[in-house]
Design a protein around this motif. Structure first.
Motif, PDB file in Angstrom:
ATOM      1  N   ILE A  70       4.968   2.374  -6.026  1.00  0.00           N
ATOM      2  CA  ILE A  70       4.077   2.209  -4.888  1.00  0.00           C
ATOM      3  C   ILE A  70       4.589   3.011  -3.706  1.00  0.00           C
ATOM      4  N   GLY A  71       3.709   3.810  -3.141  1.00  0.00           N
ATOM      5  CA  GLY A  71       4.042   4.595  -1.962  1.00  0.00           C
ATOM      6  C   GLY A  71       4.794   5.882  -2.232  1.00  0.00           C
ATOM      7  N   ALA A  72       5.265   6.057  -3.447  1.00  0.00           N
ATOM      8  CA  ALA A  72       6.019   7.262  -3.775  1.00  0.00           C
ATOM      9  C   ALA A  72       5.053   8.390  -4.143  1.00  0.00           C
ATOM     10  N   PRO A  73       5.492   9.640  -4.078  1.00  0.00           N
ATOM     11  CA  PRO A  73       4.616  10.740  -4.504  1.00  0.00           C
ATOM     12  C   PRO A  73       4.107  10.495  -5.921  1.00  0.00           C
ATOM     13  N   GLY A  74       2.841  10.677  -6.129  1.00  0.00           N
ATOM     14  CA  GLY A  74       2.241  10.458  -7.432  1.00  0.00           C
ATOM     15  C   GLY A  74       1.700   9.054  -7.622  1.00  0.00           C
ATOM     16  N   ALA A  75       1.874   8.169  -6.631  1.00  0.00           N
ATOM     17  CA  ALA A  75       1.311   6.825  -6.736  1.00  0.00           C
ATOM     18  C   ALA A  75      -0.198   6.923  -6.616  1.00  0.00           C
ATOM     19  N   SER A  76      -0.875   6.017  -7.255  1.00  0.00           N
ATOM     20  CA  SER A  76      -2.331   6.031  -7.180  1.00  0.00           C
ATOM     21  C   SER A  76      -2.877   4.628  -7.222  1.00  0.00           C
ATOM     22  N   ALA A  77      -4.077   4.471  -6.744  1.00  0.00           N
ATOM     23  CA  ALA A  77      -4.767   3.185  -6.804  1.00  0.00           C
ATOM     24  C   ALA A  77      -6.042   3.400  -7.600  1.00  0.00           C
TER      25      ALA A  77
ATOM     26  N   THR B  39      -2.451 -10.783  -1.909  1.00  0.00           N
ATOM     27  CA  THR B  39      -1.398 -10.342  -2.821  1.00  0.00           C
ATOM     28  C   THR B  39      -1.722 -10.745  -4.253  1.00  0.00           C
ATOM     29  N   GLY B  40      -1.238  -9.952  -5.157  1.00  0.00           N
ATOM     30  CA  GLY B  40      -1.244 -10.254  -6.582  1.00  0.00           C
ATOM     31  C   GLY B  40       0.191 -10.037  -7.022  1.00  0.00           C
ATOM     32  N   THR B  41       0.394  -9.169  -8.002  1.00  0.00           N
ATOM     33  CA  THR B  41       1.767  -8.812  -8.359  1.00  0.00           C
ATOM     34  C   THR B  41       2.357  -7.857  -7.330  1.00  0.00           C
ATOM     35  N   ALA B  42       1.493  -7.157  -6.583  1.00  0.00           N
ATOM     36  CA  ALA B  42       1.950  -6.352  -5.448  1.00  0.00           C
ATOM     37  C   ALA B  42       2.146  -7.303  -4.280  1.00  0.00           C
TER      38      ALA B  42
ATOM     39  N   ASP C  68      11.277   1.704  -9.002  1.00  0.00           N
ATOM     40  CA  ASP C  68      10.599   2.058 -10.237  1.00  0.00           C
ATOM     41  C   ASP C  68      10.020   0.768 -10.817  1.00  0.00           C
ATOM     42  N   GLU C  69       8.716   0.577 -10.633  1.00  0.00           N
ATOM     43  CA  GLU C  69       8.069  -0.681 -11.001  1.00  0.00           C
ATOM     44  C   GLU C  69       6.919  -0.441 -11.969  1.00  0.00           C
ATOM     45  N   ASP C  70       6.537  -1.498 -12.667  1.00  0.00           N
ATOM     46  CA  ASP C  70       5.323  -1.457 -13.472  1.00  0.00           C
ATOM     47  C   ASP C  70       4.132  -1.447 -12.532  1.00  0.00           C
ATOM     48  N   ASN C  71       2.924  -1.218 -13.111  1.00  0.00           N
ATOM     49  CA  ASN C  71       1.710  -1.297 -12.305  1.00  0.00           C
ATOM     50  C   ASN C  71       1.654  -2.634 -11.585  1.00  0.00           C
ATOM     51  N   GLU C  72       1.143  -2.623 -10.361  1.00  0.00           N
ATOM     52  CA  GLU C  72       1.011  -3.839  -9.578  1.00  0.00           C
ATOM     53  C   GLU C  72      -0.428  -3.979  -9.108  1.00  0.00           C
ATOM     54  N   VAL C  73      -0.802  -5.202  -8.771  1.00  0.00           N
ATOM     55  CA  VAL C  73      -2.182  -5.503  -8.419  1.00  0.00           C
ATOM     56  C   VAL C  73      -2.237  -6.199  -7.066  1.00  0.00           C
ATOM     57  N   PHE C  74      -3.221  -5.801  -6.237  1.00  0.00           N
ATOM     58  CA  PHE C  74      -3.608  -6.617  -5.097  1.00  0.00           C
ATOM     59  C   PHE C  74      -5.127  -6.704  -5.102  1.00  0.00           C
ATOM     60  N   TYR C  75      -5.670  -7.577  -4.290  1.00  0.00           N
ATOM     61  CA  TYR C  75      -7.098  -7.853  -4.331  1.00  0.00           C
ATOM     62  C   TYR C  75      -7.744  -7.576  -2.986  1.00  0.00           C
ATOM     63  N   ILE C  76      -9.003  -7.189  -3.026  1.00  0.00           N
ATOM     64  CA  ILE C  76      -9.840  -7.170  -1.830  1.00  0.00           C
ATOM     65  C   ILE C  76     -10.927  -8.205  -2.080  1.00  0.00           C
TER      66      ILE C  76
END
Length: 103
Positions: A95-102, A26-29, A65-73
């Motif tokens: 996150i997870g909504a239509p139009g979300a991207s990584a 986890t990060g901010t996500a 409705d959130e700001d960009n979030e981060v997780f790590y691999i």
């Protein structure tokens, strides 16, 4: 799902292999924003070999409705290699909504 490529920057001969362990963190996500994933990426040399392994991480379906979030691999425990590192994953929009991207 978000799919990410782990690649090796080395030539492997026939019968040679390399591997690296991966795990999400986890990060901010938070843990509700994606499903924790871990495993091992195996690279094989030779004619039918591979230098890229795709890793799929399920993304949560919250609709906040959130700001960009981060997780790590995180990459660790390389076999027949010397380098492991961390990939930073930025998930944009909801996150997870239509139009979300990584990225």
């Amino acid at each position: 799902n978000a799919t990410f490529a782990i690649s090796i920057n080395a030539a492997l001969g026939t019968g040679q292999y390399a591997s690296v362990a991966y795990s999400t963190a986890t990060g901010t996500a938070g843990s509700g924003d994606f499903t924790s994933t871990s495993g091992s990426a195996m690279f094989m040399g030779g004619a039918g070999g591979n230098t890229i392994v795709n890793v799929s991480v399920p993304i949560g379906s919250d609709t906040l409705d959130e700001d960009n979030e981060v997780f790590y691999i995180n990459l660790s425990s390389p076999t027949n290699g010397t380098t492991a590192s961390t990939m930073v994953i930025i998930v944009s929009k909801k996150i997870g909504a239509p139009g979300a991207s990584a990225k």
